[in-house]
Design a protein around this motif. Structure first.
Motif, short mmCIF file in Angstrom:
data_model
loop_
_atom_site.label_atom_id
_atom_site.label_comp_id
_atom_site.label_asym_id
_atom_site.label_seq_id
_atom_site.Cartn_x
_atom_site.Cartn_y
_atom_site.Cartn_z
N UNK A 173 12.50 12.84 -6.08
CA UNK A 173 11.07 12.83 -5.76
C UNK A 173 10.70 11.62 -4.91
N UNK A 174 11.31 10.48 -5.19
CA UNK A 174 11.03 9.29 -4.38
C UNK A 174 11.42 9.53 -2.93
N UNK A 175 12.60 10.08 -2.73
CA UNK A 175 13.07 10.35 -1.37
C UNK A 175 12.19 11.38 -0.68
N UNK A 176 11.83 12.44 -1.39
CA UNK A 176 10.99 13.49 -0.81
C UNK A 176 9.61 12.94 -0.42
N UNK A 177 9.01 12.21 -1.32
CA UNK A 177 7.67 11.68 -1.05
C UNK A 177 7.69 10.61 0.04
N UNK A 178 8.76 9.81 0.08
CA UNK A 178 8.87 8.80 1.13
C UNK A 178 8.97 9.47 2.50
N UNK B 261 0.83 -1.20 0.00
CA UNK B 261 0.00 0.00 0.00
C UNK B 261 0.86 1.25 0.00
N UNK B 262 1.94 1.22 0.77
CA UNK B 262 2.84 2.37 0.80
C UNK B 262 3.54 2.55 -0.54
N UNK B 263 3.94 1.44 -1.18
CA UNK B 263 4.58 1.55 -2.50
C UNK B 263 3.63 2.18 -3.50
N UNK B 264 2.35 1.77 -3.44
CA UNK B 264 1.36 2.33 -4.37
C UNK B 264 1.20 3.83 -4.14
N UNK C 244 3.41 5.84 -2.82
CA UNK C 244 4.64 6.49 -3.27
C UNK C 244 4.65 6.64 -4.78
N UNK C 245 4.29 5.58 -5.47
CA UNK C 245 4.25 5.62 -6.94
C UNK C 245 3.31 6.71 -7.44
N UNK C 246 2.14 6.80 -6.83
CA UNK C 246 1.16 7.81 -7.23
C UNK C 246 1.70 9.22 -6.99
N UNK C 247 2.28 9.43 -5.82
CA UNK C 247 2.80 10.75 -5.47
C UNK C 247 3.95 11.16 -6.38
#
Length: 92
Positions: free
Chosen positions: A49-54, A26-29, A31-34
């Motif tokens: 962006x991955x790091x920021x959103x995570x 669920x968290x991966x989904x 993250x992917x969306x964000x």
């Protein structure tokens, strides 16, 4: 499985890769969306962006996913391993 049998441990039958039973899916989904909304144009931006959103993922969101695990487990058992309403929807 032999080890479990020898130790008299009952193992529940369900698909080992069921997203319903794996809160990280669920968290991966999410993250992917964000990250997709950020529209990265290169690998450097994607990583940034991955790091920021995570970092934006809240502890309470993670806790909610864990908190709903018993309901998810019950739903997966009732669906005999099939999809449930929880499938990648989050902790509703």
């Amino acid at each position: 499985m032999e080890w479990f049998k020898n130790k008299h441990i009952q193992v529940l039958e369900w698909p080992s890769q069921s997203p319903d039973l794996n809160p990280i899916e669920n968290l991966w989904k999410e993250l992917k969306t964000a990250v997709h909304k950020c529209s990265p144009s290169n690998l450097t931006e994607l990583e940034l962006f991955c790091k920021e959103e995570w970092e934006k993922m809240s502890v309470s969101r993670c806790a909610k996913l864990i908190e709903t695990y018993p309901k998810r487990l019950t739903a997966v058992i009732a669906a005999k391993g099939g999809a449930t309403k929880y499938l990648l929807k989050g902790a509703e």
